[in-house]
Design a protein around this motif. Structure first.
Motif: not given
Length: 329
Positions: A274-299
Motif C-alpha cells: 500500500k502506497i501512502w504517497v510519501g514522506s517529506r524526505e521522499d519528496t526531497e529525494d524526488l526533487v533532487r532526482w528531477l534536478e539531475a534527470r529533468p522530466i517535464e510534468p504533463v499539465i
C-alpha cells in the motif's frame, strides 16, 4: 485574502484575514495549486474526513515564503517552496496518525497559508510554480511506487491520470520498459510520445492482464502501479505473471470489477504494497532526482484562481490528460 471553502458540494470564494506565522511557521504566498482525484472525493463527501466539513480543499501547492515566525531556520523570506503531502511525516516509517490537507486541516486553495517550516520542500529554479504544484501527491506517489525498480524491469501503468503519467516518465528515466493501458487512441498516442513501449486498449482488450503477459513473452510486469483498485486488481494479478512481482496499491479509481481469484493471487506470488504517497524526505529525494534527470510534468490545462469551479468541472469530466493546475498569481 481570498480563500475557497466548500458549501453543499460547491466551492465558495470568501474573504478572510491573512494569517500570521507563529513560532516555527512560515507564511506562504500560494502561486499555484493542482487537483487530484482525492479532491473530488472530498468535495463529494466520498472520502474519509477527520475535521469539519468546510475545510479549504486541495493538497498540492507551490509558492513563495513571504514571512517567517520565531525560530525558523529552514527557510527565509523569498524562498520558493512546495508542500509535502503529509505535513507531519518527515521521514522513516508512516506515523500512526496523519492529518490530511482538505480532509483533516485546511488545504491550499487560498492566497496565503501558514504552515510549519518542517512541512515544506525547496522548489528548485528549474521548475515553475505550476510544475512544482503537480509534485506533492501524484509525482511523489509514483516515485515511491517505483522504489527499487531497476533498468530492464517491466513496469505496468494504468490509464492516464497524474500518478500513472508520472510513473511512466520516472520508470523510463530509470531505464525500465513500460506497458501502459488506456481507452482512447489520442491518449495512446500521448503515452507513446512519453515513452511507453507497449500501449494496450483495455476496452478493446478487457483481458488485458493476459495481453501484458503476451507483450512480455510470458514474463509479466515486475512492478504494477495499481490505481484502479477493485476495477482493475484482478487483471493486474494476471499481468504480474508468476515471478514474484510487486503491486504498488495506489488507489481505487475503478469502483467495480471482477472478484479476485485466490488461486490467481497464490500463483502470482505477488507482493502487494500500500502506497501512502510519501514522506517529506521522499519528496526531497524526488526533487533532487528531477534536478539531475529533468522530466517535464504533463499539465493538461491551467485555470485562474478565480475559476476554481471551472477547473474542478474540467477535472471531474475526466477529459483531461495530465494535471489540472490553478495559477494564483
Amino acid at each position: 485574502m481570498r480563500v475557497y471553502r466548500p458549501e453543499a458540494g460547491k466551492l465558495v470564494l470568501r474573504e478572510e484575514p491573512v494569517p500570521e506565522p507563529q513560532r516555527g511557521e512560515v507564511l506562504v504566498r500560494v502561486r499555484a495549486t493542482s487537483l487530484n482525484y482525492r479532491d473530488l472525493l472530498i468535495l463529494d463527501g466520498d472520502h474519509f474526513t477527520t475535521g469539519p466539513g468546510n475545510l479549504v480543499p486541495v493538497s498540492d501547492a507551490a509558492g513563495d515564503v513571504v514571512a517567517v515566525g520565531d525560530g525558523v531556520t529552514r527557510f527565509a523570506v523569498g524562498d520558493r517552496v512546495l508542500n509535502a503531502f503529509h505535513s507531519h511525516w518527515i521521514a522513516g516509517r508512516l506515523p500512526d496518525t496523519l492529518v490530511g490537507y482538505g480532509n483533516g486541516q485546511d488545504g491550499w486553495l487560498t492566497e496565503y497559508r501558514t504552515v510549519s517550516e518542517q512541512a515544506l520542500v525547496a522548489l528548485p529554479d528549474s521548475l515553475t510554480y505550476e510544475q512544482g504544484a503537480t509534485l506533492p501527491c501524484a509525482a511523489v506517489t509514483a516515485w515511491t511506487s517505483l522504489d527499487g525498480v531497476r533498468p530492464g524491469d517491466v513496469v505496468l501503468t494504468l490509464g492516464t491520470g497524474g500518478v500513472s503519467l508520472f510513473a511512466l516518465q520516472l520508470a523510463k528515466a530509470r531505464g525500465a520498459r513500460v506497458v501502459a493501458t488506456t481507452s482512447s487512441a489520442a491518449k495512446a498516442a500521448k503515452l507513446t510520445e512519453l515513452g511507453a513501449d507497449t500501449v494496450l486498449d483495455y476496452v478493446a482488450t478487457p483481458e488485458w492482464g493476459k495481453a501484458v503477459l503476451d507483450a512480455t513473452g510470458g514474463r509479466g510486469a515486475d512492478r504494477i502501479v495499481e490505481v484502479g483498485g477493485p476495477g482493475t486488481f484482478a487483471q493486474s494479478l494476471i499481468a504480474a505473471g508468476t515471478h514474484h512481482a510487486e503491486i504498488a496499491l495506489v488507489g481505487f479509481v475503478g469502483r467495480g470489477g471482477a472478484a479476485v481469484d485466490f488461486m490467481d493471487l497464490f500463483r502470482s506470488g505477488a507482493t502487494v504494497r500500500k502506497i501512502w504517497v510519501g514522506s517529506r524526505e521522499d519528496t526531497e529525494d524526488l526533487v533532487r532526482w528531477l534536478e539531475a534527470r529533468p522530466i517535464e510534468p504533463v499539465i493538461d490545462s491551467v485555470h485562474p484562481f478565480e475559476r476554481a469551479d471551472a477547473a474542478v468541472e474540467h477535472f471531474r469530466s475526466r477529459a483531461n490528460l495530465g494535471k489540472v493546475v490553478l495559477t494564483h498569481a
